[in-house]
Design a protein around this motif. Structure first.
Motif, PDB file in Angstrom:
ATOM      1  N   LYS A  68       0.821  -1.204   0.000  1.00 50.13           N
ATOM      2  CA  LYS A  68       0.000   0.000   0.000  1.00 50.13           C
ATOM      3  C   LYS A  68       0.864   1.268   0.000  1.00 50.13           C
ATOM      4  N   HIS A  69       1.896   1.275   0.833  1.00 53.19           N
ATOM      5  CA  HIS A  69       2.773   2.451   0.943  1.00 53.19           C
ATOM      6  C   HIS A  69       4.214   1.964   1.159  1.00 53.19           C
ATOM      7  N   PRO A  70       4.903   1.608   0.068  1.00 53.21           N
ATOM      8  CA  PRO A  70       6.247   1.024   0.196  1.00 53.21           C
ATOM      9  C   PRO A  70       7.233   1.855   1.014  1.00 53.21           C
ATOM     10  N   SER A  71       7.067   3.160   1.016  1.00 56.83           N
ATOM     11  CA  SER A  71       7.998   4.019   1.753  1.00 56.83           C
ATOM     12  C   SER A  71       7.953   3.802   3.260  1.00 56.83           C
ATOM     13  N   CYS A  72       6.936   3.108   3.746  1.00 53.97           N
ATOM     14  CA  CYS A  72       6.880   2.860   5.194  1.00 53.97           C
ATOM     15  C   CYS A  72       8.107   2.080   5.657  1.00 53.97           C
ATOM     16  N   MET A  73       8.699   1.303   4.762  1.00 55.27           N
ATOM     17  CA  MET A  73       9.879   0.521   5.134  1.00 55.27           C
ATOM     18  C   MET A  73      11.156   1.367   5.163  1.00 55.27           C
ATOM     19  N   LEU A  74      11.050   2.624   4.739  1.00 54.42           N
ATOM     20  CA  LEU A  74      12.191   3.537   4.830  1.00 54.42           C
ATOM     21  C   LEU A  74      12.296   4.167   6.215  1.00 54.42           C
ATOM     22  N   THR A  75      11.266   3.985   7.021  1.00 53.18           N
ATOM     23  CA  THR A  75      11.240   4.541   8.372  1.00 53.18           C
ATOM     24  C   THR A  75      12.113   3.684   9.286  1.00 53.18           C
ATOM     25  N   GLU A  76      12.876   4.337  10.130  1.00 58.22           N
ATOM     26  CA  GLU A  76      13.745   3.624  11.070  1.00 58.22           C
ATOM     27  C   GLU A  76      12.901   2.787  12.029  1.00 58.22           C
ATOM     28  N   PRO A  77      13.361   1.610  12.385  1.00 63.77           N
ATOM     29  CA  PRO A  77      12.593   0.735  13.283  1.00 63.77           C
ATOM     30  C   PRO A  77      12.171   1.398  14.594  1.00 63.77           C
ATOM     31  N   ASP A  78      13.065   2.206  15.194  1.00 62.30           N
ATOM     32  CA  ASP A  78      12.694   2.854  16.459  1.00 62.30           C
ATOM     33  C   ASP A  78      11.589   3.888  16.264  1.00 62.30           C
ATOM     34  N   GLU A  79      11.529   4.507  15.090  1.00 66.10           N
ATOM     35  CA  GLU A  79      10.449   5.448  14.800  1.00 66.10           C
ATOM     36  C   GLU A  79       9.132   4.704  14.583  1.00 66.10           C
ATOM     37  N   ILE A  80       9.192   3.560  13.942  1.00 66.71           N
ATOM     38  CA  ILE A  80       7.993   2.720  13.770  1.00 66.71           C
ATOM     39  C   ILE A  80       7.463   2.333  15.144  1.00 66.71           C
ATOM     40  N   ASP A  81       8.363   1.905  16.019  1.00 65.39           N
ATOM     41  CA  ASP A  81       7.984   1.508  17.374  1.00 65.39           C
ATOM     42  C   ASP A  81       7.366   2.680  18.135  1.00 65.39           C
ATOM     43  N   ALA A  82       7.934   3.875  17.983  1.00 61.72           N
ATOM     44  CA  ALA A  82       7.412   5.060  18.677  1.00 61.72           C
ATOM     45  C   ALA A  82       6.002   5.401  18.202  1.00 61.72           C
ATOM     46  N   VAL A  83       5.749   5.290  16.902  1.00 64.96           N
ATOM     47  CA  VAL A  83       4.405   5.573  16.381  1.00 64.96           C
ATOM     48  C   VAL A  83       3.408   4.561  16.937  1.00 64.96           C
ATOM     49  N   PHE A  84       3.771   3.280  16.910  1.00 63.17           N
ATOM     50  CA  PHE A  84       2.896   2.255  17.472  1.00 63.17           C
ATOM     51  C   PHE A  84       2.618   2.533  18.949  1.00 63.17           C
ATOM     52  N   SER A  85       3.667   2.819  19.692  1.00 62.47           N
ATOM     53  CA  SER A  85       3.523   3.059  21.124  1.00 62.47           C
ATOM     54  C   SER A  85       2.572   4.221  21.387  1.00 62.47           C
ATOM     55  N   TYR A  86       2.761   5.304  20.675  1.00 59.96           N
ATOM     56  CA  TYR A  86       1.895   6.479  20.839  1.00 59.96           C
ATOM     57  C   TYR A  86       0.464   6.127  20.451  1.00 59.96           C
ATOM     58  N   TRP A  87       0.315   5.450  19.326  1.00 60.73           N
ATOM     59  CA  TRP A  87      -1.014   5.102  18.808  1.00 60.73           C
ATOM     60  C   TRP A  87      -1.778   4.229  19.803  1.00 60.73           C
ATOM     61  N   VAL A  88      -1.111   3.208  20.324  1.00 58.16           N
ATOM     62  CA  VAL A  88      -1.777   2.244  21.200  1.00 58.16           C
ATOM     63  C   VAL A  88      -1.881   2.762  22.630  1.00 58.16           C
ATOM     64  N   LYS A  89      -0.770   3.227  23.191  1.00 58.37           N
ATOM     65  CA  LYS A  89      -0.742   3.594  24.613  1.00 58.37           C
ATOM     66  C   LYS A  89      -1.317   4.973  24.893  1.00 58.37           C
ATOM     67  N   GLU A  90      -1.054   5.937  24.027  1.00 54.58           N
ATOM     68  CA  GLU A  90      -1.528   7.303  24.262  1.00 54.58           C
ATOM     69  C   GLU A  90      -2.921   7.558  23.685  1.00 54.58           C
ATOM     70  N   LEU A  91      -3.167   7.021  22.496  1.00 53.33           N
ATOM     71  CA  LEU A  91      -4.432   7.310  21.819  1.00 53.33           C
ATOM     72  C   LEU A  91      -5.463   6.192  21.964  1.00 53.33           C
ATOM     73  N   GLY A  92      -5.032   5.060  22.484  1.00 54.10           N
ATOM     74  CA  GLY A  92      -5.970   3.962  22.708  1.00 54.10           C
ATOM     75  C   GLY A  92      -6.428   3.260  21.444  1.00 54.10           C
ATOM     76  N   GLY A  93      -5.654   3.394  20.378  1.00 58.58           N
ATOM     77  CA  GLY A  93      -6.010   2.751  19.130  1.00 58.58           C
ATOM     78  C   GLY A  93      -5.489   1.322  19.064  1.00 58.58           C
ATOM     79  N   SER A  94      -5.907   0.629  18.054  1.00 59.58           N
ATOM     80  CA  SER A  94      -5.431  -0.730  17.809  1.00 59.58           C
ATOM     81  C   SER A  94      -4.299  -0.670  16.794  1.00 59.58           C
ATOM     82  N   SER A  95      -3.264  -1.431  17.033  1.00 64.44           N
ATOM     83  CA  SER A  95      -2.137  -1.434  16.101  1.00 64.44           C
ATOM     84  C   SER A  95      -2.569  -1.914  14.719  1.00 64.44           C
ATOM     85  N   LEU A  96      -3.576  -2.757  14.669  1.00 69.28           N
ATOM     86  CA  LEU A  96      -4.036  -3.292  13.389  1.00 69.28           C
ATOM     87  C   LEU A  96      -4.760  -2.243  12.544  1.00 69.28           C
ATOM     88  N   GLU A  97      -5.226  -1.157  13.165  1.00 70.62           N
ATOM     89  CA  GLU A  97      -5.843  -0.065  12.401  1.00 70.62           C
ATOM     90  C   GLU A  97      -4.847   0.539  11.406  1.00 70.62           C
TER      91      GLU A  97
END
Length: 185
Positions: A68-97
Motif C-alpha cells: 500500500k505504501h512502500p515508503s513505510c519501510m524507509l522509516t527507522e525501526p525505532d520510529e515505527i515503534d514510537a508511532v505504534f507506542s503512541y497510537w496504542v498507549k496514548e491514543l488507545g487505538g489498535s495497532s491493526l488499524e
C-alpha cells in the motif's frame, strides 16, 4: 527519487522479488517499492518487520502495508515503534488499524501526530468531538483541511486551539533541535 538504484548490480533480482510479491512494474508505487527494497539493508528491513510483528502484525499485514505504501519501510525501526507506542498507549487505538494506513509511519510523531492529537483530545474533553471510526484520517489529511475541520470549525475555541496546536508543533520542533545539539556534542 534515487537514481543510484538503477546502477545496482542487484536490480534485476530486486525487480524479480517485487514482482513475486505482487507488484506491477507499471504501477505508481513500484518505484517507491524499488527504492525501499534496494536501499534498506537486510538488517534494518528485518528489524522493521520484527517491530511490526511485536505490535501484533503478521507477515501478511507487513506485506499489505508495504504494498500500500512502500515508503513505510524507509522509516527507522525505532520510529515505527514510537508511532505504534503512541497510537496504542496514548491514543488507545489498535495497532491493526494502521495496516490500512502505513503512510502514518512516514509522518513525524513530534511535529505532526502529537500536535494534532492534542487538538483532538481537547475537543473530545470539551464534548465537541467523539471518537469515531477512522481516527487515522485525522493524521493523514492536509494541514489546511485539518485546521478547517478541527480548529476553525469550533469558533468559540478556535483561537485557543490554534495557539495550542502551534505551541505543540513549536515545542516539539525546539525539543527536537535541542536533542540533536546534545547528540552532536
Amino acid at each position: 527519487m534515487c537514481p543510484s538504484v538503477l546502477c545496482s548490480r542487484d536490480l534485476p533480482d530486486t525487480v524479480h522479488a517485487l514482482k513475486q510479491l505482487g507488484f506491477d512494474t507499471s504501477a505508481p508505487n513500484f518505484s517507491a517499492a524499488l527504492v525501499a527494497k534496494s536501499t534498506v539493508n537486510k538488517t534494518n528491513w528485518g528489524e522493521s518487520v520484527r517491530v511490526f510483528k511485536k505490535w501484533g502484525w503478521s507477515q501478511e499485514h507487513v506485506l499489505m502495508a508495504f504494498k500500500k505504501h512502500p515508503s513505510c519501510m524507509l522509516t527507522e525501526p525505532d520510529e515505527i515503534d514510537a508511532v505504534f507506542s503512541y497510537w496504542v498507549k496514548e491514543l488507545g487505538g489498535s495497532s491493526l488499524e494502521l495496516v490500512k494506513y502505513p503512510v502514518i509511519f512516514r509522518l513525524s510523531l513530534k511535529k505532526w501526530i502529537a500536535p494534532r492529537a492534542s487538538v483532538v483530545r481537547f475537543l473530545a474533553a470539551q464534548g465537541l468531538l467523539e471518537r469515531s471510526g477512522n481516527m487515522v484520517a485525522l493524521f493523514i489529511m492536509s494541514e489546511k483541511r485539518f485546521l478547517d475541520t478541527f480548529v476553525k470549525r469550533y469558533e468559540k475555541h478556535s483561537s485557543q486551539l490554534l495557539k495550542m496546536y502551534k505551541e505543540s508543533v513549536n515545542m516539539n520542533v525546539a525539543n527536537s533541535k535541542e536533542n540533536k545539539k546534545k547528540t552532536c556534542l
